[in-house]
Design a protein around this motif. Structure first.
Motif, mmCIF file in Angstrom:
data_model
loop_
_atom_site.group_PDB
_atom_site.id
_atom_site.type_symbol
_atom_site.label_atom_id
_atom_site.label_comp_id
_atom_site.label_asym_id
_atom_site.label_seq_id
_atom_site.Cartn_x
_atom_site.Cartn_y
_atom_site.Cartn_z
ATOM 1 N N GLY A 145 1.044 -1.125 -0.300
ATOM 2 C CA GLY A 145 -0.234 0.250 0.036
ATOM 3 C C GLY A 145 1.205 1.665 -0.380
ATOM 4 N N GLN A 146 1.943 1.444 0.861
ATOM 5 C CA GLN A 146 3.121 2.463 0.934
ATOM 6 C C GLN A 146 3.789 2.144 -0.840
ATOM 7 O OE1 GLN A 146 5.326 1.541 3.560
ATOM 8 N NE2 GLN A 146 3.826 2.452 5.512
ATOM 9 N N ARG A 147 4.068 1.951 -1.501
ATOM 10 C CA ARG A 147 4.801 1.113 -1.707
ATOM 11 C C ARG A 147 3.995 2.151 -3.657
ATOM 12 N NH1 ARG A 147 5.335 -1.392 -7.439
ATOM 13 N NH2 ARG A 147 6.870 -2.218 -7.821
ATOM 14 N N GLU A 148 2.883 1.791 -3.688
ATOM 15 C CA GLU A 148 1.434 2.170 -4.271
ATOM 16 C C GLU A 148 1.311 4.092 -4.344
ATOM 17 O OE1 GLU A 148 -2.582 1.186 -6.002
ATOM 18 O OE2 GLU A 148 -2.000 -0.038 -4.441
ATOM 19 N N SER A 149 1.285 3.922 -3.042
ATOM 20 C CA SER A 149 0.569 5.665 -2.882
ATOM 21 C C SER A 149 2.000 6.105 -3.068
ATOM 22 C CB SER A 149 0.661 5.567 -1.395
ATOM 23 O OG SER A 149 0.059 6.743 -1.455
ATOM 24 N N SER A 150 2.909 5.970 -2.589
ATOM 25 C CA SER A 150 4.477 7.223 -3.653
ATOM 26 C C SER A 150 4.603 6.948 -4.785
ATOM 27 C CB SER A 150 5.586 6.241 -2.255
ATOM 28 O OG SER A 150 6.112 5.224 -2.666
ATOM 29 N N LEU A 151 4.234 5.356 -5.295
ATOM 30 C CA LEU A 151 4.945 5.536 -6.601
ATOM 31 C C LEU A 151 3.549 6.552 -7.562
ATOM 32 C CD1 LEU A 151 5.206 1.867 -7.883
ATOM 33 C CD2 LEU A 151 6.901 3.948 -8.055
ATOM 34 N N ALA A 152 2.532 6.293 -6.623
ATOM 35 C CA ALA A 152 0.967 7.111 -7.485
ATOM 36 C C ALA A 152 1.674 8.799 -7.711
ATOM 37 C CB ALA A 152 -0.108 7.054 -7.103
ATOM 38 N N SER A 153 1.730 9.449 -6.424
ATOM 39 C CA SER A 153 2.251 10.467 -6.043
ATOM 40 C C SER A 153 3.593 10.285 -6.627
ATOM 41 C CB SER A 153 2.513 10.754 -4.392
ATOM 42 O OG SER A 153 2.809 11.613 -3.718
ATOM 43 N N LEU A 154 4.737 9.885 -7.147
ATOM 44 C CA LEU A 154 5.695 10.526 -7.863
ATOM 45 C C LEU A 154 5.510 10.872 -8.793
ATOM 46 C CD1 LEU A 154 8.523 10.637 -7.045
ATOM 47 C CD2 LEU A 154 9.112 8.181 -7.908
ATOM 48 N N LEU A 155 4.902 9.760 -9.847
ATOM 49 C CA LEU A 155 4.177 10.108 -10.893
ATOM 50 C C LEU A 155 3.072 11.426 -11.650
ATOM 51 C CD1 LEU A 155 3.011 6.344 -11.678
ATOM 52 C CD2 LEU A 155 5.140 7.528 -12.220
ATOM 53 N N LYS A 156 2.117 11.619 -10.460
ATOM 54 C CA LYS A 156 1.623 13.254 -10.827
ATOM 55 C C LYS A 156 2.672 14.121 -10.393
ATOM 56 C CE LYS A 156 -2.124 10.912 -8.032
ATOM 57 N NZ LYS A 156 -3.257 11.010 -7.615
ATOM 58 N N ASN A 157 3.651 13.980 -10.300
ATOM 59 C CA ASN A 157 4.727 15.492 -10.232
ATOM 60 C C ASN A 157 6.268 14.508 -11.092
ATOM 61 O OD1 ASN A 157 6.758 17.022 -9.909
ATOM 62 N ND2 ASN A 157 5.890 17.741 -7.483
ATOM 63 N N ASN A 158 5.974 15.706 -11.929
ATOM 64 C CA ASN A 158 7.218 15.315 -12.977
ATOM 65 C C ASN A 158 8.706 15.279 -12.264
ATOM 66 O OD1 ASN A 158 5.632 14.536 -14.531
ATOM 67 N ND2 ASN A 158 4.753 16.619 -16.119
ATOM 68 N N ASN A 184 -0.965 4.770 -17.884
ATOM 69 C CA ASN A 184 -2.094 4.418 -17.233
ATOM 70 C C ASN A 184 -2.030 4.258 -16.144
ATOM 71 O OD1 ASN A 184 -4.357 2.581 -16.851
ATOM 72 N ND2 ASN A 184 -3.470 1.147 -18.216
ATOM 73 N N PRO A 185 -2.473 4.862 -14.970
ATOM 74 C CA PRO A 185 -2.322 4.919 -13.975
ATOM 75 C C PRO A 185 -3.331 3.530 -13.182
ATOM 76 C CG PRO A 185 -3.049 7.463 -14.023
ATOM 77 C CD PRO A 185 -3.549 6.161 -15.457
ATOM 78 N N ASP A 186 -3.989 2.924 -14.222
ATOM 79 C CA ASP A 186 -4.354 1.575 -14.139
ATOM 80 C C ASP A 186 -2.940 0.572 -13.550
ATOM 81 O OD1 ASP A 186 -6.985 2.851 -13.304
ATOM 82 O OD2 ASP A 186 -7.481 1.851 -15.030
ATOM 83 N N ALA A 187 -2.672 0.756 -14.170
ATOM 84 C CA ALA A 187 -1.310 -0.235 -14.338
ATOM 85 C C ALA A 187 -0.667 -0.915 -13.404
ATOM 86 C CB ALA A 187 -0.391 -0.166 -15.734
ATOM 87 N N LEU A 188 -0.979 0.337 -12.489
ATOM 88 C CA LEU A 188 0.419 0.131 -11.032
ATOM 89 C C LEU A 188 -0.771 -0.225 -10.328
ATOM 90 C CD1 LEU A 188 2.124 1.487 -9.214
ATOM 91 C CD2 LEU A 188 1.091 3.192 -8.487
ATOM 92 N N LYS A 189 -2.082 0.289 -10.359
ATOM 93 C CA LYS A 189 -3.380 -1.198 -9.904
ATOM 94 C C LYS A 189 -2.935 -2.751 -9.655
ATOM 95 C CE LYS A 189 -6.084 2.341 -8.289
ATOM 96 N NZ LYS A 189 -7.953 2.650 -8.769
ATOM 97 N N VAL A 190 -2.542 -2.603 -11.226
ATOM 98 C CA VAL A 190 -2.784 -4.063 -11.903
ATOM 99 C C VAL A 190 -1.651 -5.083 -11.599
ATOM 100 C CG1 VAL A 190 -2.352 -5.270 -13.854
ATOM 101 C CG2 VAL A 190 -4.178 -3.111 -13.785
ATOM 102 N N ARG A 191 -0.263 -4.110 -11.613
ATOM 103 C CA ARG A 191 0.593 -3.863 -10.427
ATOM 104 C C ARG A 191 0.964 -5.268 -9.580
ATOM 105 N NH1 ARG A 191 5.230 -8.281 -11.862
ATOM 106 N NH2 ARG A 191 6.314 -7.447 -11.080
ATOM 107 N N THR A 192 0.841 -4.140 -8.848
ATOM 108 C CA THR A 192 0.950 -4.497 -6.956
ATOM 109 C C THR A 192 -0.205 -5.570 -6.904
ATOM 110 O OG1 THR A 192 0.621 -1.138 -7.020
ATOM 111 C CG2 THR A 192 0.216 -2.900 -4.931
ATOM 112 N N GLU A 193 -1.378 -5.925 -7.489
ATOM 113 C CA GLU A 193 -2.120 -6.631 -7.390
ATOM 114 C C GLU A 193 -1.304 -8.060 -7.981
ATOM 115 O OE1 GLU A 193 -4.667 -8.892 -5.384
ATOM 116 O OE2 GLU A 193 -4.704 -6.727 -5.312
ATOM 117 N N GLU A 194 -0.543 -8.070 -8.770
ATOM 118 C CA GLU A 194 0.376 -9.281 -9.333
ATOM 119 C C GLU A 194 1.689 -9.456 -8.153
ATOM 120 O OE1 GLU A 194 1.953 -7.972 -13.035
ATOM 121 O OE2 GLU A 194 -0.361 -8.382 -13.951
ATOM 122 N N ILE A 195 1.920 -8.732 -7.626
ATOM 123 C CA ILE A 195 2.846 -8.055 -7.264
ATOM 124 C C ILE A 195 1.783 -9.145 -5.305
ATOM 125 C CG2 ILE A 195 4.943 -7.393 -5.104
ATOM 126 C CD1 ILE A 195 5.644 -5.267 -7.463
#
Length: 252
Positions: A145-158, A184-195
């Motif tokens: 959850g922390q990894r997904e949240s930090s990556l999502a926040s990072l991807l929003k700030n160039n 594709n932000p949904d790809a991050l959720k898919v990858r997180t679910e795979e992990i």
């Protein structure tokens, strides 16, 4: 005249055999008594350790008894053994036979005690493994959850994303994956679910292996110690029964 010209060496050998046997038996009894302290019958690990050590050392009194009766046998061969019509409580043989009976019964009783204790310890280990697996799964969820949240926040700030890329030595595959997540932000959720699925499966496999190992250890301990205790019990009971039975037949 049979015992008038007896060499002192065989006579001493017979005495030394009996003395060695007595010391060996006493040594085993003292060590067995010391195993009781500190007494903690309610502790599974203490019970398992106690029954295992008692049974593993159970051969020592048998060797001591064998040495003693070898001494008695030499004395009879040499003709220096005092005549005995029967085994009485004032005779050392009586106490040896009685000790053998006691040890035989004790080792029979130790079989179910050890097996039940080994099973109880295995169940305790399995329960602990289940608890550890739940904690590990919870920690995994928190990290993901922390990894997904930090990556999502990072991807929003160039700017932060560029700083992250410049600071970290990322491979081409990792850079391509970041680009994919950005587009594709949904790809991050898919990858997180795979992990999550992969690591959860690995945790489950490790838990099952540990549980099987614990159960196999309990089975091996039950079979090895149980059979050893059974053999010891049969030997001790045979010694005791043969001694008392033999003394009764002599009286008749």
């Amino acid at each position: 005249m049979k015992g008038s010209n007896i060499s002192p060496v065989p006579a001493l050998a017979a005495k030394f055999l009996k003395l060695s046997g007595i010391i060996m038996v006493l040594f085993a009894i003292i060590n067995s008594m010391l195993l009781l302290f500190p007494f903690n019958l309610g502790d599974i690990e203490w019970r398992l350790n106690f029954t295992t050590q008692i049974i593993e050392r159970g051969i020592l009194p048998i060797l001591g008894i064998a040495l003693m009766f070898c001494g008695y046998g030499f004395e009879e061969i040499l003709g220096i053994a005092p005549p005995q019509a029967k085994v009485s409580w004032s005779n050392l043989k009586f106490w040896i036979y009685l000790l053998s009976f006691f040890c035989g019964i004790m080792f029979l009783l130790l079989i179910p005690l050890h097996i039940s204790t080994a099973v109880a310890q295995s169940n305790q280990n399995v329960e602990k493994l289940n608890e550890d697996a739940v904690i590990a799964q919870k920690q995994l969820e928190e990290r993901l959850g922390q990894r997904e949240s930090s990556l999502a926040s990072l991807l929003k700030n160039n700017q932060k994303l560029e700083e992250y890329i410049s600071q970290e030595q990322l491979s081409k595959e990792q850079l391509a994956e970041l680009e994919k997540f950005k587009n594709n932000p949904d790809a991050l959720k898919v990858r997180t679910e795979e992990i999550r699925t992969q690591l959860t499966k690995q945790l489950e496999q490790n838990k099952q292996k540990a549980q099987q190992s614990s159960q196999l250890t309990a089975v091996k301990s039950s079979v090895r110690i149980g059979l050893t205790s059974l053999l010891l019990a049969s030997c001790y009971l045979t010694i005791g029964w043969s001694g008392f039975k033999g003394s009764k037949s002599k009286v008749r």
